[in-house]
Motif scaffolding. Structure first.
Motif, PDB file in Angstrom:
ATOM      1  N   ILE A  12       0.868  -1.179   0.000  1.00  0.00           N
ATOM      2  CA  ILE A  12       0.000   0.000   0.000  1.00  0.00           C
ATOM      3  C   ILE A  12       0.905   1.230   0.000  1.00  0.00           C
ATOM      4  CG2 ILE A  12      -1.738   1.297   1.301  1.00  0.00           C
ATOM      5  CD1 ILE A  12      -2.575  -1.349   2.589  1.00  0.00           C
ATOM      6  N   THR A  13       0.565   2.202  -0.794  1.00  0.00           N
ATOM      7  CA  THR A  13       1.336   3.441  -0.833  1.00  0.00           C
ATOM      8  C   THR A  13       0.746   4.433   0.165  1.00  0.00           C
ATOM      9  OG1 THR A  13       1.861   3.098  -3.165  1.00  0.00           O
ATOM     10  CG2 THR A  13       2.164   5.321  -2.305  1.00  0.00           C
ATOM     11  N   VAL A  14       1.621   4.936   1.044  1.00  0.00           N
ATOM     12  CA  VAL A  14       1.187   5.949   2.014  1.00  0.00           C
ATOM     13  C   VAL A  14       0.817   7.206   1.224  1.00  0.00           C
ATOM     14  CG1 VAL A  14       1.876   7.398   3.977  1.00  0.00           C
ATOM     15  CG2 VAL A  14       2.717   5.030   3.807  1.00  0.00           C
ATOM     16  N   PRO A  15      -0.389   7.728   1.431  1.00  0.00           N
ATOM     17  CA  PRO A  15      -0.769   8.939   0.693  1.00  0.00           C
ATOM     18  C   PRO A  15       0.074  10.141   1.112  1.00  0.00           C
ATOM     19  CG  PRO A  15      -2.495   8.325   2.248  1.00  0.00           C
ATOM     20  CD  PRO A  15      -1.457   7.255   2.303  1.00  0.00           C
ATOM     21  N   VAL A  16       0.327  11.020   0.159  1.00  0.00           N
ATOM     22  CA  VAL A  16       1.023  12.269   0.448  1.00  0.00           C
ATOM     23  C   VAL A  16      -0.019  13.223   1.021  1.00  0.00           C
ATOM     24  CG1 VAL A  16       2.306  14.209  -0.520  1.00  0.00           C
ATOM     25  CG2 VAL A  16       2.683  11.897  -1.403  1.00  0.00           C
ATOM     26  N   LEU A  17       0.187  13.621   2.267  1.00  0.00           N
ATOM     27  CA  LEU A  17      -0.758  14.500   2.947  1.00  0.00           C
ATOM     28  C   LEU A  17      -0.175  15.900   3.049  1.00  0.00           C
ATOM     29  CD1 LEU A  17      -1.856  12.073   5.798  1.00  0.00           C
ATOM     30  CD2 LEU A  17      -2.945  12.460   3.585  1.00  0.00           C
ATOM     31  N   ASP A  36      -4.111   2.264   9.010  1.00  0.00           N
ATOM     32  CA  ASP A  36      -4.460   2.718  10.351  1.00  0.00           C
ATOM     33  C   ASP A  36      -3.353   3.629  10.899  1.00  0.00           C
ATOM     34  OD1 ASP A  36      -6.903   1.358  10.560  1.00  0.00           O
ATOM     35  OD2 ASP A  36      -5.889  -0.478  11.213  1.00  0.00           O
ATOM     36  N   VAL A  37      -3.751   4.554  11.758  1.00  0.00           N
ATOM     37  CA  VAL A  37      -2.802   5.466  12.396  1.00  0.00           C
ATOM     38  C   VAL A  37      -2.122   4.750  13.553  1.00  0.00           C
ATOM     39  CG1 VAL A  37      -2.567   7.623  13.715  1.00  0.00           C
ATOM     40  CG2 VAL A  37      -4.100   7.521  11.726  1.00  0.00           C
ATOM     41  N   GLY A  38      -0.809   4.917  13.625  1.00  0.00           N
ATOM     42  CA  GLY A  38      -0.032   4.389  14.748  1.00  0.00           C
ATOM     43  C   GLY A  38      -0.018   5.417  15.858  1.00  0.00           C
ATOM     44  N   ILE A  64       4.198   0.380   1.865  1.00  0.00           N
ATOM     45  CA  ILE A  64       4.244  -0.367   3.124  1.00  0.00           C
ATOM     46  C   ILE A  64       3.397  -1.621   2.980  1.00  0.00           C
ATOM     47  CG2 ILE A  64       4.669   1.668   4.565  1.00  0.00           C
ATOM     48  CD1 ILE A  64       1.657   1.660   5.261  1.00  0.00           C
ATOM     49  N   PRO A  65       3.713  -2.664   3.753  1.00  0.00           N
ATOM     50  CA  PRO A  65       2.885  -3.871   3.715  1.00  0.00           C
ATOM     51  C   PRO A  65       1.516  -3.607   4.330  1.00  0.00           C
ATOM     52  CG  PRO A  65       4.979  -4.261   4.878  1.00  0.00           C
ATOM     53  CD  PRO A  65       4.883  -2.800   4.603  1.00  0.00           C
ATOM     54  N   PRO A  66       0.486  -4.282   3.858  1.00  0.00           N
ATOM     55  CA  PRO A  66      -0.836  -4.144   4.484  1.00  0.00           C
ATOM     56  C   PRO A  66      -0.747  -4.447   5.975  1.00  0.00           C
ATOM     57  CG  PRO A  66      -0.998  -5.389   2.455  1.00  0.00           C
ATOM     58  CD  PRO A  66       0.473  -5.218   2.738  1.00  0.00           C
ATOM     59  N   GLY A  67      -1.517  -3.713   6.758  1.00  0.00           N
ATOM     60  CA  GLY A  67      -1.509  -3.911   8.209  1.00  0.00           C
ATOM     61  C   GLY A  67      -0.493  -3.037   8.924  1.00  0.00           C
TER      62      GLY A  67
END
Length: 168
Positions: A12-17, A36-38, A64-67
């Protein structure tokens, strides 16, 4: 013979915020991407108001890997310093203490403006604005108010031709 195909989850690609959005907006954008937010980490930032997003960890665009969890870096606002108490200090000492209250120096921008006081010795600081022990942003302007010094009696003397001074 049966062949079993094992599917690996896709990254999954982390969105650019965009910096400056709210925590809720950042959380929603990550949820829309299936992330999910850490942790929510507070970081001082001179430009982004407190409570707004600075960025993510890992940064936007990272696969990043899912999860996996993504941390939010949220502005705590500008770094602050507790204003030292310089009351009853000389003007020079007060300026030095305020300018050296933190790094980088000068920590605070100091201006001096005399203020008469019957309770404080001449030339000593009566008060500061903002008051002592107030948390202020690094780089803030602080005014120290020393009690004025008495006029020097020699200010009214005029030198004579013989090297002595006579009253004006």
């Amino acid at each position: 013979v049966f062949l079993v195909r094992v599917l690996r989850p896709r990254a999954i690609t982390v969105p650019v915020l965009e910096a400056g959005i709210s925590i809720a907006e950042a959380t929603d954008a990550l949820a829309d991407a299936g992330i999910d937010v850490g942790e929510i980490r507070s970081v001082t930032d001179p430009d982004i108001p407190a409570g707004q997003l600075i960025g993510t960890n890992p940064p936007g665009g990272t696969e990043i890997p899912p999860g996996s969890l993504v941390d939010l870096l949220v502005s705590a606002g500008r770094e602050t310093v507790r204003l030292p108490d310089v009351n009853d200090r000389t003007e020079a000492d007060a300026r030095r203490i305020l300018e050296e209250a933190c790094d980088p120096q000068p920590c605070l921008q100091v201006t001096i403006d005399a203020e008469p006081s019957g309770d404080t010795a001449d030339g000593r600081v009566v008060r500061t604005d903002p008051p002592a022990n107030t948390p202020v942003p690094v780089g803030s302007r602080v005014t120290a108010y020393p009690s004025p010094r008495p006029a020097d009696d020699t200010d009214d003397l005029v030198p004579t031709d013989d090297g002595h001074s006579d009253p004006a």
